[in-house]
Design a protein around this motif. Structure first.
Motif, PDB file in Angstrom:
ATOM      1  N   PRO A 366       0.829  -1.208   0.000  1.00  0.00           N
ATOM      2  CA  PRO A 366       0.000   0.000   0.000  1.00  0.00           C
ATOM      3  C   PRO A 366       0.866   1.263   0.000  1.00  0.00           C
ATOM      4  CG  PRO A 366      -0.838  -1.583   1.586  1.00  0.00           C
ATOM      5  CD  PRO A 366       0.503  -2.099   1.131  1.00  0.00           C
ATOM      6  N   VAL A 367       0.877   1.969  -1.107  1.00  0.00           N
ATOM      7  CA  VAL A 367       1.616   3.213  -1.265  1.00  0.00           C
ATOM      8  C   VAL A 367       0.678   4.222  -1.905  1.00  0.00           C
ATOM      9  CG1 VAL A 367       3.916   2.167  -1.486  1.00  0.00           C
ATOM     10  CG2 VAL A 367       2.479   2.451  -3.530  1.00  0.00           C
ATOM     11  N   ASP A 368       1.081   5.478  -1.909  1.00  0.00           N
ATOM     12  CA  ASP A 368       0.320   6.466  -2.679  1.00  0.00           C
ATOM     13  C   ASP A 368       0.617   6.208  -4.144  1.00  0.00           C
ATOM     14  OD1 ASP A 368      -0.172   8.962  -4.207  1.00  0.00           O
ATOM     15  OD2 ASP A 368      -0.759   9.740  -2.236  1.00  0.00           O
ATOM     16  N   PRO A 369      -0.351   5.719  -4.923  1.00  0.00           N
ATOM     17  CA  PRO A 369      -0.040   5.291  -6.291  1.00  0.00           C
ATOM     18  C   PRO A 369       0.390   6.419  -7.208  1.00  0.00           C
ATOM     19  CG  PRO A 369      -2.412   5.212  -5.891  1.00  0.00           C
ATOM     20  CD  PRO A 369      -1.760   5.480  -4.574  1.00  0.00           C
ATOM     21  N   LEU A 370      -0.197   7.606  -7.055  1.00  0.00           N
ATOM     22  CA  LEU A 370       0.153   8.685  -7.972  1.00  0.00           C
ATOM     23  C   LEU A 370       1.529   9.255  -7.656  1.00  0.00           C
ATOM     24  CD1 LEU A 370      -0.826  10.135 -10.430  1.00  0.00           C
ATOM     25  CD2 LEU A 370      -1.996  11.798  -8.969  1.00  0.00           C
ATOM     26  N   ILE A 371       1.825   9.461  -6.378  1.00  0.00           N
ATOM     27  CA  ILE A 371       3.156   9.941  -6.004  1.00  0.00           C
ATOM     28  C   ILE A 371       4.213   8.933  -6.431  1.00  0.00           C
ATOM     29  CG2 ILE A 371       4.673  10.384  -4.027  1.00  0.00           C
ATOM     30  CD1 ILE A 371       2.368  11.819  -2.686  1.00  0.00           C
ATOM     31  N   THR A 372       3.943   7.657  -6.222  1.00  0.00           N
ATOM     32  CA  THR A 372       4.888   6.628  -6.639  1.00  0.00           C
ATOM     33  C   THR A 372       5.066   6.624  -8.148  1.00  0.00           C
ATOM     34  OG1 THR A 372       4.252   5.260  -4.744  1.00  0.00           O
ATOM     35  CG2 THR A 372       5.405   4.155  -6.533  1.00  0.00           C
ATOM     36  N   ALA A 373       3.985   6.830  -8.883  1.00  0.00           N
ATOM     37  CA  ALA A 373       4.074   6.878 -10.344  1.00  0.00           C
ATOM     38  C   ALA A 373       4.949   8.042 -10.796  1.00  0.00           C
ATOM     39  CB  ALA A 373       2.680   6.991 -10.954  1.00  0.00           C
ATOM     40  N   HIS A 374       4.789   9.212 -10.173  1.00  0.00           N
ATOM     41  CA  HIS A 374       5.635  10.353 -10.519  1.00  0.00           C
ATOM     42  C   HIS A 374       7.111  10.025 -10.258  1.00  0.00           C
ATOM     43  CE1 HIS A 374       2.493  13.116 -11.543  1.00  0.00           C
ATOM     44  NE2 HIS A 374       1.961  13.139 -10.341  1.00  0.00           N
ATOM     45  N   CYS A 375       7.377   9.354  -9.153  1.00  0.00           N
ATOM     46  CA  CYS A 375       8.758   8.987  -8.832  1.00  0.00           C
ATOM     47  C   CYS A 375       9.301   7.978  -9.837  1.00  0.00           C
ATOM     48  CB  CYS A 375       8.837   8.432  -7.416  1.00  0.00           C
ATOM     49  SG  CYS A 375       8.494   9.646  -6.113  1.00  0.00           S
ATOM     50  N   LEU A 376       8.467   7.035 -10.278  1.00  0.00           N
ATOM     51  CA  LEU A 376       8.888   6.073 -11.294  1.00  0.00           C
ATOM     52  C   LEU A 376       9.235   6.768 -12.607  1.00  0.00           C
ATOM     53  CD1 LEU A 376       6.463   3.031 -10.882  1.00  0.00           C
ATOM     54  CD2 LEU A 376       8.939   3.046 -10.560  1.00  0.00           C
ATOM     55  N   ILE A 377       8.386   7.704 -13.026  1.00  0.00           N
ATOM     56  CA  ILE A 377       8.650   8.444 -14.267  1.00  0.00           C
ATOM     57  C   ILE A 377       9.972   9.176 -14.160  1.00  0.00           C
ATOM     58  CG2 ILE A 377       7.884  10.390 -15.686  1.00  0.00           C
ATOM     59  CD1 ILE A 377       6.266   7.924 -16.206  1.00  0.00           C
ATOM     60  N   SER A 378      10.228   9.788 -13.001  1.00  0.00           N
ATOM     61  CA  SER A 378      11.488  10.501 -12.800  1.00  0.00           C
ATOM     62  C   SER A 378      12.671   9.554 -12.915  1.00  0.00           C
ATOM     63  CB  SER A 378      11.479  11.167 -11.421  1.00  0.00           C
ATOM     64  OG  SER A 378      12.752  11.680 -11.092  1.00  0.00           O
TER      65      SER A 378
END
Length: 414
Positions: A366-378
Motif C-alpha cells: 500500500p503506497v500512494d499510487p500517484l506519487i509513486t508513479a511520478h517517482c517512477l517516471i522521474s
C-alpha cells in the motif's frame, strides 16, 4: 581621531553591499526565466526588464549570457549542497533522507508562496558549453558524493555501487518533484513528505517479494530502415537532446550525428520545436505501448509493473534509441508544452492504475499510487544519465535490477 581611510572603506563596503544586492536580483530574475523557458529563453533583455535595468547595466555584472546562466545554476548547486550538509548531520540514513526531502519541500513551498527567491532548475546544466558545463557538473558531483555517504552499508564495492544508484534516484526524484508538486496545495506537503518517505523507506514491493520481470520489448519504430529519414532524425535528436539539453542540441549537431547536412534536416523536418514535440510523441507512444503490453501479461501486477519498468530502464541504459528526458519540455513554448504535460500525466496515471490493481491484489505494498508513479517516471527519465554506471555491471539485467531496487525495495537497509 577617525582615520582618513575610514570614510573610503565605508563607501567601499556600501558599494559592495549594493553590488551584491543588485547581482542577487539579477540572479533571481535569471532563475525565473530559466525555470519558465529554459536556457533557450534566457536573454539579457528578459532579465533587464524584470529588474528594471538596461541590458548594458546587466553586462556590468555578467559579461556574457552564458556566465549569467552558469552563475544562476551554481547558486542552485550551492543551496543544494547546504541542504545536503544539514541533512548529513542526522544520525542515520532514514533521518538524513527525510531531512533532505523536508528541506527540498520547504524550499519549494517558500518559492510558491513568494517568501524566498526561486532557484534555477539544474536540468539545463547540460546545455552549457565548456568549460562552464564541466565546472558545474564537478560541483554537482561533489554534492552527489555527499549523499552517497548518507547510506550506511556493508563495506565493499557492490554496496557502494548500489548506494550510487540510490543517490541518483533520490536526487532526481527530488529535482523532478518541483514540477508535479504544482498539482498539490502547499498545505498538503506534510502528507507528500510522509508518502514519499514511505516509498523511500520500504519501496512498493512487499517484503520478501522477488523482482521477476517477464520478457518485454519496448517498441522502437514502425519502420526500420538504414536510410536517413524522419525516424532516424528522431533517434539522433533524442540522444543529442538527452546529452546536451534543448539549447545544446543544435540543428548542426543533430545533423552531424547522422553525417548529413543541415539542409537535409530541414528537408525532413520543419524546425527544432516541432522535432522536440515529435520526439516526445514517439517516446510517449513507446511508453504507452510498453505499459499496455505489460498489462496484458500473465502474472501478478507486481510482475507486470516490474516488466514495464525493467524494459524501459533497459532502453535508457542501452541508449541507442532512449526515451526523451522530460526536462526538455521546459524549453518549449507554453502552447506546445501543455499537451505534452497532459500526456505525461496520462502515463503516470496508467502506472498508478497498475499499482492500485496490485494493491487490491496484494502483490504491491500500500503506497500512494500517484506519487509513486511520478517517482517512477522521474527514475526512468534519469536512467539515461546513469548508463555509464550500468555499463560497469556484469550484465544489463543486473544493472536494471539494482537501479530499480531503489523504488521497488526502498533505499534504507534494515
Amino acid at each position: 581621531m577617525t582615520s582618513p581611510a575610514a570614510p573610503a572603506r565605508l563607501a567601499e563596503a556600501e558599494t559592495s553591499v549594493r553590488y551584491r544586492a543588485k547581482r542577487d536580483l539579477i540572479l533571481d530574475a535569471a532563475a525565473r526565466v530559466i525555470n519558465q523557458r529554459g536556457l533557450r529563453g534566457l536573454t539579457f533583455v528578459s532579465v533587464a526588464e524584470a529588474v528594471e535595468m538596461n541590458t548594458t547595466s546587466i553586462t556590468y555584472y555578467f559579461k556574457r549570457k552564458e556566465l549569467l546562466a552558469a552563475a544562476a545554476l551554481e547558486r542552485s548547486i550551492q543551496h543544494l549542497t547546504r541542504k545536503i550538509d544539514t541533512a548529513g548531520q542526522e544520525p542515520d540514513p532514514e533521518r538524513r533522507v527525510a531531512r533532505l526531502l523536508r528541506l527540498a519541500l520547504d524550499q519549494n513551498a517558500e518559492e510558491r508562496l513568494g517568501t524566498c527567491p526561486p532557484l534555477a532548475r539544474l536540468s539545463d546544466m547540460r546545455s552549457l558549453d565548456e568549460p562552464l558545463r564541466s565546472e558545474l557538473f564537478a560541483s554537482y558531483m561533489t554534492a552527489f558524493r555527499k549523499v552517497v555517504d548518507f547510506f550506511d552499508a556493508p563495506a565493499g564495492a557492490a554496496a557502494r555501487e548500489l548506494n550510487w544508484a540510490r543517490t541518483h534516484v533520490l536526487l532526481d526524484t527530488i529535482h523532478w518533484s518541483r514540477v508535479w508538486l504544482q498539482k498539490y496545495s502547499v498545505g498538503d506537503y506534510d502528507r507528500v513528505h510522509t508518502r514519499m518517505m514511505e516509498l523511500f523507506r520500504h519501496g512498493y514491493a512487499p517484503s520478501g517479494s522477488r523482482w521477476s520481470p517477464l520478457p518485454l520489448t519496448v517498441p522502437a519504430s514502425d519502420t526500420e530502415t538504414e536510410e536517413v529519414n524522419r525516424e532516424t532524425y528522431l533517434r539522433a535528436a533524442t540522444v543529442t537532446i538527452n546529452e546536451r539539453g534543448y539549447r545544446g542540441a543544435s540543428v548542426e549537431r543533430i545533423a552531424g550525428a547522422l553525417n548529413v547536412s543541415k539542409g537535409s534536416f530541414y528537408h525532413h523536418l520543419d524546425g527544432k520545436d516541432g522535432l522536440v514535440v515529435d520526439c516526445f510523441e514517439r517516446s510517449y507512444d513507446r511508453i504507452s505501448r510498453t505499459q499496455r503490453n505489460a498489462m496484458a501479461l500473465e502474472g501478478s501486477w507486481l510482475d507486470r509493473l516490474a516488466s514495464a519498468i525493467a524494459a524501459l530502464t533497459d532502453v535508457q541504459f542501452e541508449a541507442g534509441f532512449p526515451l526523451l528526458r522530460i526536462t526538455a519540455l521546459m524549453a518549449l513554448p507554453r502552447d506546445l508544452r501543455q499537451p505534452i504535460l497532459e500526456r505525461s500525466d496520462r502515463i503516470s496515471q496508467r502506472f498508478a492504475g497498475m499499482m492500485i490493481d496490485g494493491i487490491s491484489e496484494g502483490s504491491i505494498r500500500p503506497v500512494d499510487p500517484l506519487i509513486t508513479a511520478h517517482c517512477l517516471i522521474s527514475s526512468l527519465n534519469s536512467a539515461f544519465d546513469f548508463r555509464v554506471w550500468a555499463d560497469h555491471r556484469a550484465d544489463r539485467a543486473t544493472a536494471v535490477r539494482l537501479y530499480s531496487s531503489a523504488l521497488a525495495n526502498g533505499m534504507i537497509d534494515r
